[in-house]
Enzyme design. Structure first.
Site, mmCIF file in Angstrom:
data_model
loop_
_atom_site.group_PDB
_atom_site.id
_atom_site.type_symbol
_atom_site.label_atom_id
_atom_site.label_comp_id
_atom_site.label_asym_id
_atom_site.label_seq_id
_atom_site.Cartn_x
_atom_site.Cartn_y
_atom_site.Cartn_z
ATOM 1 N N CYS A 1 70.865 54.252 8.323
ATOM 2 C CA CYS A 1 69.619 54.622 8.963
ATOM 3 C C CYS A 1 69.212 55.990 8.447
ATOM 4 O O CYS A 1 69.984 56.667 7.766
ATOM 5 C CB CYS A 1 69.767 54.671 10.480
ATOM 6 S SG CYS A 1 70.297 53.115 11.229
ATOM 7 N N ASN B 1 73.311 57.619 12.673
ATOM 8 C CA ASN B 1 73.429 56.906 11.402
ATOM 9 C C ASN B 1 74.908 56.673 11.143
ATOM 10 O O ASN B 1 75.677 57.623 11.079
ATOM 11 C CB ASN B 1 72.810 57.724 10.262
ATOM 12 C CG ASN B 1 73.035 57.086 8.895
ATOM 13 O OD1 ASN B 1 73.105 55.867 8.780
ATOM 14 N ND2 ASN B 1 73.155 57.909 7.869
ATOM 15 N N GLY B 2 75.304 55.407 11.011
ATOM 16 C CA GLY B 2 76.702 55.095 10.760
ATOM 17 C C GLY B 2 77.123 53.855 11.513
ATOM 18 O O GLY B 2 76.299 53.030 11.911
ATOM 19 N N TYR C 1 72.949 53.591 -4.508
ATOM 20 C CA TYR C 1 71.752 52.861 -4.108
ATOM 21 C C TYR C 1 70.978 53.467 -2.951
ATOM 22 O O TYR C 1 69.750 53.555 -2.999
ATOM 23 C CB TYR C 1 72.152 51.428 -3.715
ATOM 24 C CG TYR C 1 71.046 50.608 -3.085
ATOM 25 C CD1 TYR C 1 70.084 49.976 -3.863
ATOM 26 C CD2 TYR C 1 70.965 50.463 -1.703
ATOM 27 C CE1 TYR C 1 69.064 49.230 -3.284
ATOM 28 C CE2 TYR C 1 69.955 49.718 -1.109
ATOM 29 C CZ TYR C 1 69.006 49.102 -1.903
ATOM 30 O OH TYR C 1 68.005 48.368 -1.327
#
Length: 503
Positions: free
Chosen positions: A2, A102-103, A256
């Site tokens: 995220c 995030n994670g 990426y």
């Protein structure tokens, strides 16, 4: 994966957070949310969709205040289609806390039981972020019981949180009336950095590009295990909250996930991808004579730096052979495999003159499930290519990822249990060349000599947190196979506790 951002400024922050989320949109396109705070009152809007679709003028006007946070969501835990699981999450006690994350917590299920049985807290969704905010709320309550809430108590709570939660996490939270808190897991798997604008406004975000694009100067990354707290006057406090931190940033960020113009933990993402192209060129040269290649063509967009460097190294022309429709989401981060398959040809279109009668070397950043690669190889053939070779700037993805990347089950990975030749046959390429794992680590680490390791479990099978078991993989497999469809999720009756649907 995220994208998260938090800020405290001298003026209203709603537009500032919106702009930062646009700069982080590549990190998640499933849902978006913003919370601002005025005095001790929180104002929230979140919904499924892209940032520009979720926030209209009326929504922005309803987000007053000089402190706030936001998130763009790409679901790796919980229900991909649930609007309730869009972030931020809110709890009203103690103080009033709003949080973005995030994670991926690897022990979320055990924590959920602990919260209910011991801490007397109820979890209403399948999101590990709701688990995390309740753990933080409980530890803040314990640390500040009968005491004023100061940075000392905040950091004591974070230290206690880090002893309970496992996995990867970068967290930003608002504590009503007190300030902004951010902290990072002790392995530094997920990125988090901060900086200030010229007028002193503060911002913390997943990537440096969010700071730079909003006129903030990057100061530094949070260290693994470190927490920061900015009080309502704008004063910054920092403290290491873990006894044994060690930096192991996620290699897939450099392959990426991150934007090429970001700098993460002192490493330029763009330069890392150039270096990967250099070592990939050596693999190509050792696999096949370069004179069998007429042209090098990247598969947009993350592979461009690697493809450029590879073409330069082997002495072949670099050409843009695919045009990308920028209004279709990144195929890797679409919630379902069906959506990924459908979007490939909507997203890319071949330029026939670059393929007709040529032996083309396509370069991709990675090959995860193989479905996109197979479609693209066929597109090159349909455009008239004589031979189609494929090179991956990343090694084979053979193992599940449990730290916040959407590849948790082995059955979905094209490289799991297959030889390179079997993968080549499935994809339909005339030759398939992969990056070497050790070479990739070496050339990225060269950009920061003091770095001793990476979280590269999807490539090498080593899980740096040391707490991942076969049972974890089984639980994640079960969660994915039991996911409701988008239609089922929309039709389901539920308690909309976090955000009211608009009529």
């Amino acid at each position: 994966m995220c994208g998260i951002v938090g800020t405290l400024a001298a003026s209203p922050v709603n537009q500032l957070i919106y702009d930062a989320l646009l700069l982080l949109q590549h990190r998640g396109q499933d849902a978006a949310g913003i919370v601002t705070m005025q005095g001790q009152k929180c104002f929230m809007h979140k919904a499924r969709g892209m940032v520009r679709d979720v926030f209209r003028t009326r929504n922005m006007r309803a987000l007053p205040g000089n402190i706030g946070l936001g998130q763009v969501r790409y679901p790796t835990a919980g229900n991909a289609y649930s609007e309730e699981e869009a972030q931020p999450f809110y709890v009203n006690a103690p103080f009033g806390i709003v949080l973005v994350h995030n994670g991926n917590l690897t022990n979320a299920h055990a924590l959920k039981d602990e919260l209910f049985d011991i801490d007397r807290r109820h979890i209403n969704t399948e999101s590990d972020t709701e688990v995390l905010i309740n753990v933080l709320a409980h530890e803040l309550e314990m640390a500040a019981r009968d005491l004023p809430l100061t940075p000392k108590e905040v950091f004591a709570a974070v230290r206690a949180v880090q002893k309970r939660i496992k996995g990867s996490y970068a967290v930003i939270a608002l504590i009503a009336g007190y300030g902004l808190l951010a902290f990072r897991d002790p392995f530094g798997i997920r990125p988090l950095c901060y900086g200030r604008a010229g007028n002193g406004d503060f911002m913390v975000a997943s990537e440096s590009v969010a700071l730079e694009g909003t006129a903030h100067q990057l100061e530094r990354d949070l260290a693994p295990g470190e927490a920061l707290f900015v009080d309502m006057t704008g004063k910054l406090h920092t403290e290491q909250c873990n006894d044994n931190p060690q930096l192991n940033p996620c290699m897939f960020e450099f392959v990426y996930l991150a934007r090429p113009d970001s700098v993460m933990d002192g490493i330029s993402v763009y330069q890392a991808r150039l270096n990967m192209g250099e070592t990939l060129a050596q693999r190509v040269i050792s696999t096949m004579p370069p004179n069998e290649i007429d042209v090098v063509i990247p598969i947009p967009e993350s592979s461009r730096p690697s493809a450029m460097q590879l073409a330069h190294r082997i002495g072949k022309p670099y050409r843009e052979g695919f045009v990308k429709n920028r209004y279709v989401g990144r195929t890797f981060i679409m919630p379902g495999q069906g959506a990924r398959k459908k979007s490939v040809r909507q997203k890319l279109n071949a330029i026939g003159v670059e393929f007709k009668g040529r032996n083309v070397l396509l370069v991709d950043d990675s090959i995860v499930r193989g479905t996109t690669s197979k479609e693209i190889v066929q597109m090159a053939r349909d455009a008239g290519a004589r031979k189609v070779y494929l090179a991956s700037a990343a090694p084979p993805v053979r193992y599940p990822n449990v730290y916040g990347i959407d590849m948790p089950t082995q059955e979905e990975l094209i490289a799991h249990g297959r030889t390179i030749e079997q993968i080549r046959e499935y994809i339909g390429a005339d030759a398939l060349i992969y990056q070497d794992v050790d070479a990739m680590k070496r050339v990225v680490a060269a950009l920061r000599p003091d770095l001793t390791g990476f979280e590269a479990s999807c490539f090498d099978g080593h899980y740096v947190t040391g707490d991942v078991s076969l049972a974890d993989f089984a639980a994640m497999r079960e969660q994915r196979t039991s996911q409701p469809s988008e239609e089922d999720a929309d039709a389901r009756t539920r308690l909309a506790l976090q955000s009211a649907r608009e009529n």
